[in-house]
Structures are given as C-alpha cells and as structure tokens.
Design a protein around this motif. Structure first.
Motif, PDB file in Angstrom:
ATOM      1  N   ARG A  52     -61.291  -6.994  16.465  1.00  5.94           N
ATOM      2  CA  ARG A  52     -61.457  -5.682  17.074  1.00  5.94           C
ATOM      3  C   ARG A  52     -60.252  -5.364  17.958  1.00  5.94           C
ATOM      4  N   THR A  53     -60.308  -4.215  18.605  1.00  2.84           N
ATOM      5  CA  THR A  53     -59.258  -3.784  19.528  1.00  2.84           C
ATOM      6  C   THR A  53     -59.894  -3.338  20.836  1.00  2.84           C
ATOM      7  N   TYR A  54     -59.333  -3.785  21.951  1.00  6.88           N
ATOM      8  CA  TYR A  54     -59.732  -3.222  23.241  1.00  6.88           C
ATOM      9  C   TYR A  54     -59.129  -1.826  23.281  1.00  6.88           C
ATOM     10  N   PRO A  55     -59.964  -0.789  23.321  1.00 12.20           N
ATOM     11  CA  PRO A  55     -59.490   0.559  22.990  1.00 12.20           C
ATOM     12  C   PRO A  55     -58.600   1.175  24.066  1.00 12.20           C
ATOM     13  N   PRO A  56     -57.723   2.095  23.661  1.00 11.54           N
ATOM     14  CA  PRO A  56     -56.850   2.761  24.637  1.00 11.54           C
ATOM     15  C   PRO A  56     -57.606   3.435  25.768  1.00 11.54           C
ATOM     16  N   ALA A  57     -58.803   3.964  25.476  1.00  8.38           N
ATOM     17  CA  ALA A  57     -59.570   4.646  26.516  1.00  8.38           C
ATOM     18  C   ALA A  57     -59.921   3.719  27.667  1.00  8.38           C
ATOM     19  N   LEU A  58     -60.043   2.418  27.386  1.00  8.88           N
ATOM     20  CA  LEU A  58     -60.338   1.436  28.425  1.00  8.88           C
ATOM     21  C   LEU A  58     -59.081   0.708  28.899  1.00  8.88           C
ATOM     22  N   ALA A  59     -58.121   0.536  27.999  1.00  3.86           N
ATOM     23  CA  ALA A  59     -56.916  -0.229  28.336  1.00  3.86           C
ATOM     24  C   ALA A  59     -55.984   0.543  29.253  1.00  3.86           C
ATOM     25  N   GLY A  60     -56.026   1.881  29.215  1.00  2.00           N
ATOM     26  CA  GLY A  60     -55.223   2.671  30.125  1.00  2.00           C
ATOM     27  C   GLY A  60     -53.898   3.120  29.539  1.00  2.00           C
ATOM     28  N   PRO A  61     -53.158   3.926  30.288  1.00  2.00           N
ATOM     29  CA  PRO A  61     -51.938   4.548  29.760  1.00  2.00           C
ATOM     30  C   PRO A  61     -50.823   3.568  29.407  1.00  2.00           C
ATOM     31  N   LEU A  62     -50.829   2.368  29.959  1.00  2.00           N
ATOM     32  CA  LEU A  62     -49.808   1.385  29.600  1.00  2.00           C
ATOM     33  C   LEU A  62     -50.035   0.802  28.214  1.00  2.00           C
ATOM     34  N   TYR A  63     -51.189   1.073  27.618  1.00  2.00           N
ATOM     35  CA  TYR A  63     -51.546   0.502  26.318  1.00  2.00           C
ATOM     36  C   TYR A  63     -52.058   1.613  25.397  1.00  2.00           C
ATOM     37  N   PRO A  64     -51.172   2.500  24.951  1.00  2.00           N
ATOM     38  CA  PRO A  64     -51.606   3.648  24.139  1.00  2.00           C
ATOM     39  C   PRO A  64     -52.207   3.267  22.791  1.00  2.00           C
ATOM     40  N   HIS A  65     -51.949   2.045  22.332  1.00  2.00           N
ATOM     41  CA  HIS A  65     -52.507   1.591  21.056  1.00  2.00           C
ATOM     42  C   HIS A  65     -53.627   0.566  21.245  1.00  2.00           C
ATOM     43  N   GLY A  66     -54.047   0.374  22.492  1.00  2.00           N
ATOM     44  CA  GLY A  66     -55.059  -0.636  22.767  1.00  2.00           C
ATOM     45  C   GLY A  66     -54.480  -2.040  22.725  1.00  2.00           C
ATOM     46  N   ILE A  67     -55.378  -3.034  22.772  1.00  2.00           N
ATOM     47  CA  ILE A  67     -54.957  -4.441  22.782  1.00  2.00           C
ATOM     48  C   ILE A  67     -55.763  -5.187  21.724  1.00  2.00           C
ATOM     49  N   PRO A  68     -55.121  -5.927  20.826  1.00  2.31           N
ATOM     50  CA  PRO A  68     -55.859  -6.632  19.771  1.00  2.31           C
ATOM     51  C   PRO A  68     -56.683  -7.793  20.309  1.00  2.31           C
ATOM     52  N   ILE A  69     -57.801  -8.063  19.633  1.00  3.88           N
ATOM     53  CA  ILE A  69     -58.660  -9.208  19.938  1.00  3.88           C
ATOM     54  C   ILE A  69     -58.617 -10.123  18.720  1.00  3.88           C
ATOM     55  N   VAL A  70     -58.146 -11.353  18.902  1.00  7.25           N
ATOM     56  CA  VAL A  70     -57.922 -12.268  17.789  1.00  7.25           C
ATOM     57  C   VAL A  70     -58.665 -13.572  18.035  1.00  7.25           C
ATOM     58  N   ASP A  71     -58.824 -14.362  17.000  1.00  5.48           N
ATOM     59  CA  ASP A  71     -59.539 -15.623  17.118  1.00  5.48           C
ATOM     60  C   ASP A  71     -58.723 -16.636  17.915  1.00  5.48           C
ATOM     61  N   GLU A  72     -59.416 -17.411  18.762  1.00  2.91           N
ATOM     62  CA  GLU A  72     -58.727 -18.384  19.613  1.00  2.91           C
ATOM     63  C   GLU A  72     -58.107 -19.539  18.825  1.00  2.91           C
ATOM     64  N   SER A  73     -58.578 -19.773  17.609  1.00  2.00           N
ATOM     65  CA  SER A  73     -58.123 -20.945  16.849  1.00  2.00           C
ATOM     66  C   SER A  73     -56.624 -20.932  16.585  1.00  2.00           C
ATOM     67  N   GLY A  74     -56.004 -19.761  16.558  1.00  2.00           N
ATOM     68  CA  GLY A  74     -54.567 -19.680  16.317  1.00  2.00           C
ATOM     69  C   GLY A  74     -53.746 -19.637  17.584  1.00  2.00           C
ATOM     70  N   LEU A  75     -54.212 -20.294  18.637  1.00  2.00           N
ATOM     71  CA  LEU A  75     -53.615 -20.186  19.970  1.00  2.00           C
ATOM     72  C   LEU A  75     -52.124 -20.500  19.982  1.00  2.00           C
ATOM     73  N   GLU A  76     -51.743 -21.660  19.442  1.00  2.00           N
ATOM     74  CA  GLU A  76     -50.338 -22.087  19.534  1.00  2.00           C
ATOM     75  C   GLU A  76     -49.411 -21.133  18.785  1.00  2.00           C
ATOM     76  N   SER A  77     -49.798 -20.739  17.585  1.00  2.00           N
ATOM     77  CA  SER A  77     -48.939 -19.836  16.827  1.00  2.00           C
ATOM     78  C   SER A  77     -48.843 -18.474  17.490  1.00  2.00           C
ATOM     79  N   LEU A  78     -49.915 -18.042  18.119  1.00  2.00           N
ATOM     80  CA  LEU A  78     -49.914 -16.764  18.830  1.00  2.00           C
ATOM     81  C   LEU A  78     -48.967 -16.805  20.026  1.00  2.00           C
ATOM     82  N   ILE A  79     -48.996 -17.910  20.764  1.00  2.00           N
ATOM     83  CA  ILE A  79     -48.090 -18.071  21.911  1.00  2.00           C
ATOM     84  C   ILE A  79     -46.639 -17.978  21.448  1.00  2.00           C
TER      85      ILE A  79
END
Length: 450
Positions: A52-79
């Motif tokens: 899912r995505t944390y939506p722009p309406a909640l994320a605020g003007p610094l995040y016009p496209h929202g913030i992605p929500i991803v599975d924790e299992s890929g932690l190292e590659s995501l970092i």
C-alpha cells in the motif's frame, strides 16, 4: 521509490512498522521536517498491509506522491537501494533479542538504528489522560480500560476512549474515526480485530476514537470528554502524555515484563502496575512478577487483580465437544496458547476442546504454520473479509465433520454479527476484579483531582 539525488543533504529514513505507531511517529517527528525524507515504511506482524501507500493527504506537502509501504523481509536490499541513513523502529511486542537482531541487520547494512523516546512521540492533551498499556499483548487491557471507564463515569465525568491505531483499510478515510453505535462499525467497514476493541466500549456507552492522525483525533476527543482514556494496543507506549499511566503485567508469562520491547519501558514509566489473571496463576509466579516490577520501578504502586471468566450459557458447553475461538493477536505475536475461551470451556466442563488445525483453511492454515503455539485453538484472525470467511469456513468444516457440538468464543465481540455457525455459539466474557477493592478508584481520584 524516491526522487532524491545523491547530492540531497536530507537524512534518508526508513521506518519499520506494523500500520500503527509507524504512522504516528512519522506524523509527529518527520511529516513537516524538511531536513528528513522518509523513503518507505516496512510492514510486519499484520497480514496484507504491505504493498500500500501512505497517502499524500496524510503524508503532507513534502510527500506529494505519498510513501510506499513494503515488506520488512527485504530490509537489507531496501537500505542499499534507497541509500538509507537511519532506520527507525516503530512497532511493538518484540523480544529484546529480536530488537537487537533487527539492529544488527541495520548496522551491518550501513545505517543507524534508532528507537524514538517516549517524550518525543507523546502529545499533550488539554484534558486529563488515563493511559492503559501492558507488558505483552493479551494481558488484559480491554477489561481494564472498560473497568477504568466505569470508575471515571461514576465520578460524574465524561470519558472518551482513544484506541491505539488499527488502520487496515483506506488510510485517508480512516484518518479520524468516531464510534458511538454498532452502526458506526458497519459504516466504517470494521474488521474483527477492530470490532474486538471498539464494540465493548460502545456496548458500555463509551464513545471511541481511532484512526491514523492522533493529533487530529485528540482535538476531536477533547471536545466531548472530561477525561481521555488511552486504550493501548499490543504492549506499545501511549501516544498521549498520561496523568495516570496504568500498566498490565501477566503472571502467566513471568519474566516477560523485563524481556520485551517496549513493555519494559512501560513498566519503568508506570504510575500503577496491575498484575492481572491472579486467579489463574500460581502464587510463585505472581510473587516473581511483583518482585520484578518493583525492581524495575520501585516507585510504582502494584495491585493484584483477578480476571474472572463467565459464559453466557454454560449448559450449552457442559459435557459437549467444543472448538474455542480466541483473540487473534493474543495467540500470534502475543505468544499465548490459550485465552479466556479455554478457561471458560474448562470451567463449564466441556468434554473436549477439539483441535481445529486439521480443518484450517486459507489464512488460518498459514497462521498455524507461522505461530505453532496457536494450534489447538482457533485464533479469530479477522484483519479483513477474506480472513473472516476462512474463520467461518474452518468452523463449518468441523461442524460438517461432526467433531464439535458448540463454539466457545473468547473474543470481546459477538461473532454472530460477522459470521454464521450452525451450532450454539457461547460467549466467554471476562472482567477485572481487584483483590483489594477501592485502590484503583483512589488512584484515579488522585490523578483527576477528585
């Protein structure tokens, strides 16, 4: 995922969460902070919340496209991929060793590991706040918050409960939710997990707020409350600064009060610690928990309380084969193997508690694979309609096979409102009973200046 360049001076942050505190910490610490960029939330513990995505309406003007929500299992590659500078831990009910395993993974991947302090993430209310939290999931917060609400109402004060977040649907639509009637549960398309926390308050005439933006929620709750009652989830810290912080400890899991995050922090911050379930625990375990609590927080008042269980229709259980449905999180990340339903079924003289594992379908079969301690009991996994259908199908399979005569439900809700079964369904209700009556009331009066 991110539009930042390598020359971007902002601190790049990844928040580890489970659709609750992660959003709150973002809102309080990072939403309006231009020196930081949150590149993603990760998801764990709760099924089907990644992608899912944390939506722009909640994320605020610094995040016009929202913030992605991803599975924790890929932690190292995501970092590595997102060039993350700092990883923030923002979920609860983790063994201390698990916290440090996460920290080790983060440090080895080249990022800093941060656990935000309670003072940075709690909001201050214009109304008195009573907070109820715990050392582990499934200790007995629900019956305690109901009992506290009744005591506050007996002082002639209006109490509004604010429940720890459980936003499993449309996040923007769930930003600030108010529940006063059972129809509100339907209108907000609540899952079983949400109903378990909201419905008992509603049945007792207490308005409940919940959602995602706990600053907005607090402003709404303050407008109709004399006292705000923080109804904690898992063993998480309060989101609001409490005037009285009540923490539940569990003598059926002695030692956990000093072994789980952030439950130990709750004990250390508590004004009053309730050792619940004393009617089901040994004297040795009760004494061990009390000694541990006093070592962690010598200034806390400690109360011993019972958690009596009553069945609506014990005659429908006596001498019958039953399947027991228990609160899901208590059996999953709470690590318990039974709850109030089992206690009630045994006390009523059920001839057998039938193992549902061979009949489990879909999400329930997956739950037993991940949490083998839950086998033998049916966890009320209800994070969405699919899981509710799987719960109903599993019970139906047991009935069709002729192995059960009744269902005992240890969840705090009326399951017949969300599913249909063809055998008697008997509710196991549980409450809080002080072994030294009056001490909790006295603590509330002191905190509220009454």
């Amino acid at each position: 995922m991110s539009t930042s360049t390598s020359a971007d001076p902002r601190e790049r942050i990844l928040i580890l969460g489970a659709a609750g505190r992660d959003f709150h910490d973002f809102n309080v610490l990072y939403r309006d902070e231009p020196r930081c960029e949150v590149v993603a939330f990760t998801a764990t513990q709760i099924p089907d919340i990644d992608g899912r995505t944390y939506p722009p309406a909640l994320a605020g003007p610094l995040y016009p496209h929202g913030i992605p929500i991803v599975d924790e299992s890929g932690l190292e590659s995501l970092i590595a991929r997102e060039r993350v500078d700092t990883v923030v831990l923002a979920y609860s009910d983790l063994a201390h060793t698990q916290v440090m395993h996460l920290a080790s993974r983060v440090v080895a991947a080249g990022a800093d590991f941060v656990v935000p302090g309670a003072h940075r993430t709690t909001l201050r209310s214009r109304r008195p706040v009573i907070a109820v939290t715990a050392v582990r999931t499934g200790v007995g917060k629900s019956q305690t918050t109901r009992h506290v609400a009744t005591l506050v109402q007996s002082m002639g004060l209006r109490v509004v409960a604010v429940r720890h977040p459980m936003p499993y649907g449309d996040l923007a639509a769930q930003a600030c939710q108010r529940f006063e009637t059972p129809e509100d549960l339907v209108r907000h398309d609540c899952t079983i997990e949400e109903r378990e926390e909201y419905e008992p308050h509603i049945d007792a005439g207490v308005v409940v707020y919940a959602g995602v933006d706990y600053g907005a929620i607090l402003r709404e709750a303050e407008a109709e409350a004399d006292v705000v009652l923080w109804d904690g989830g898992n063993n998480d810290l309060p989101f609001y600064v409490p005037d009285l912080h009540i923490v539940l400890a569990d003598p059926l899991r002695p030692g956990d009060e000093a072994a789980y995050h952030p439950g130990e922090a709750n004990v250390r911050m508590a004004d009053l610690v309730i050792i619940a379930k004393c009617d089901s625990a040994t004297a040795e375990d009760i004494a061990a928990v009390e000694a541990s609590v006093q070592a962690l927080n010598p200034g806390a008042e400690v109360l011993r309380c019972d958690s009596p269980v009553t069945l609506d229709d014990p005659a429908a259980v006596t001498g019958r084969r039953v399947v027991v449905v228990e609160d899901g999180p208590t059996l999953t990340h709470g690590s318990m193997s039974f709850g109030a339903g089992v206690v009630g079924a045994r006390d009523a003289g059920a001839s057998a508690i039938v193992d549902p594992t061979p009949f489990a379908v879909g999400a329930l079969a997956d739950t037993y694979e991940r949490y083998p301690n839950a086998r033998g009991i049916l966890p009320a996994m209800g994070y969405g309609q699919g899981q509710t259908r799987d719960l109903e199908a599993t019970i139906r399979a047991m009935v069709d096979a002729g192995v059960v005569d009744a269902v005992v439900s240890g969840t705090p809700i009326d399951l017949t409102r969300v599913l249909t079964v063809d055998v008697p369904l008997v509710r196991a209700r549980y409450s809080l009973r002080e072994q030294a009556p009056g001490r909790l009331q006295a603590a509330l009066r002191r905190a509220l200046g009454r």
